[in-house]
Motif scaffolding. Structure first.
Motif, short mmCIF file in Angstrom:
data_model
loop_
_atom_site.label_atom_id
_atom_site.label_comp_id
_atom_site.label_asym_id
_atom_site.label_seq_id
_atom_site.Cartn_x
_atom_site.Cartn_y
_atom_site.Cartn_z
N VAL A 26 0.88 -1.17 0.00
CA VAL A 26 0.00 0.00 0.00
C VAL A 26 0.92 1.23 0.00
N PHE A 27 0.72 2.12 -0.98
CA PHE A 27 1.57 3.29 -1.15
C PHE A 27 0.83 4.54 -0.68
N VAL A 28 1.51 5.36 0.13
CA VAL A 28 0.90 6.54 0.73
C VAL A 28 1.83 7.73 0.55
N ALA A 29 1.27 8.88 0.17
CA ALA A 29 2.04 10.13 0.14
C ALA A 29 1.91 10.78 1.51
N ASP A 30 2.98 11.36 2.01
CA ASP A 30 2.99 11.89 3.37
C ASP A 30 3.89 13.14 3.41
N ARG A 31 3.96 13.75 4.54
CA ARG A 31 4.76 14.96 4.78
C ARG A 31 5.45 14.81 6.12
N ASP A 32 6.68 15.28 6.24
CA ASP A 32 7.38 15.16 7.52
C ASP A 32 6.78 16.12 8.55
N PRO A 33 6.96 15.84 9.85
CA PRO A 33 6.35 16.67 10.90
C PRO A 33 6.82 18.13 10.89
N LEU A 34 8.02 18.41 10.37
CA LEU A 34 8.52 19.79 10.31
C LEU A 34 8.03 20.53 9.07
N ASP A 35 7.26 19.84 8.21
CA ASP A 35 6.69 20.44 7.01
C ASP A 35 7.76 20.93 6.04
N GLU A 36 8.85 20.14 5.90
CA GLU A 36 9.94 20.50 5.01
C GLU A 36 10.20 19.47 3.92
N ARG A 37 9.65 18.25 4.05
CA ARG A 37 9.95 17.18 3.10
C ARG A 37 8.68 16.43 2.72
N ASP A 38 8.56 16.11 1.43
CA ASP A 38 7.52 15.19 0.98
C ASP A 38 8.06 13.77 1.10
N ALA A 39 7.17 12.83 1.29
CA ALA A 39 7.58 11.44 1.41
C ALA A 39 6.56 10.52 0.76
N PHE A 40 7.05 9.47 0.16
CA PHE A 40 6.20 8.39 -0.33
C PHE A 40 6.61 7.13 0.40
N LEU A 41 5.62 6.47 1.00
CA LEU A 41 5.88 5.29 1.82
C LEU A 41 5.17 4.08 1.24
N ALA A 42 5.79 2.93 1.38
CA ALA A 42 5.18 1.66 0.97
C ALA A 42 5.08 0.78 2.20
N ALA A 46 0.07 -7.14 4.28
CA ALA A 46 -0.21 -8.23 5.22
C ALA A 46 -0.13 -7.81 6.68
N ASP A 47 0.82 -6.88 7.00
CA ASP A 47 1.01 -6.56 8.41
C ASP A 47 1.15 -5.07 8.71
N GLY A 48 1.14 -4.21 7.68
CA GLY A 48 1.24 -2.77 7.89
C GLY A 48 2.63 -2.27 8.17
N GLU A 49 3.63 -3.14 8.10
CA GLU A 49 5.01 -2.72 8.36
C GLU A 49 5.54 -1.92 7.18
N LEU A 50 6.38 -0.91 7.47
CA LEU A 50 6.97 -0.09 6.43
C LEU A 50 7.94 -0.94 5.61
N ALA A 51 7.73 -0.99 4.29
CA ALA A 51 8.62 -1.74 3.39
C ALA A 51 9.73 -0.84 2.88
N TRP A 52 9.38 0.39 2.48
CA TRP A 52 10.38 1.36 2.05
C TRP A 52 9.79 2.76 2.08
N GLN A 53 10.70 3.74 2.01
CA GLN A 53 10.30 5.14 2.05
C GLN A 53 11.22 5.94 1.16
N LEU A 54 10.65 6.89 0.42
CA LEU A 54 11.40 7.84 -0.38
C LEU A 54 10.97 9.23 0.07
N ASP A 55 11.94 10.06 0.46
CA ASP A 55 11.58 11.44 0.81
C ASP A 55 12.57 12.39 0.18
N TYR A 56 12.13 13.66 0.04
CA TYR A 56 12.96 14.66 -0.61
C TYR A 56 12.55 16.04 -0.10
N PRO A 57 13.48 17.03 -0.15
CA PRO A 57 13.16 18.37 0.32
C PRO A 57 12.02 18.99 -0.49
#
Length: 85
Positions: A26-42, A46-57
């Motif tokens: 499941v792929f989700v777009a997100d934002r860091d808590p400091l509101d400085e970076r975009d992130a895409f998480l996978a 089956a268990d909701g565990e983070l498989a990978w993450q890509l973030d950038y300024p």
């Protein structure tokens, strides 16, 4: 898997993008808590565990809020970025 049956719950900060899913991820777009970076998480479906993450300024000052606006496109086993137009 049915999230109610598996008990898998994943939360992300508010955003404008939709989520995308395959049988395994499941792929989700997100934002860091400091509101400085975009992130895409996978997350593993089956268990909701983070498989990978890509973030950038992404520090631009936008008048309609800071959050990713692109829904991930899953094609041929890959997450692609397609330009509009």
């Amino acid at each position: 898997p049915d999230p109610v049956a598996t008990g898998v719950v994943v939360t992300a900060r508010p955003g404008l993008a939709g989520l995308a899913a395959t049988t395994n991820l499941v792929f989700v777009a997100d934002r860091d808590p400091l509101d400085e970076r975009d992130a895409f998480l996978a997350f593993r479906a089956a268990d909701g565990e983070l498989a990978w993450q890509l973030d950038y300024p992404a520090k631009d000052d936008l008048d309609y809020g800071h959050s990713p606006r692109a829904t991930p496109l899953v094609r041929d086993g890959r997450v692609d970025e397609e330009p509009f137009g």
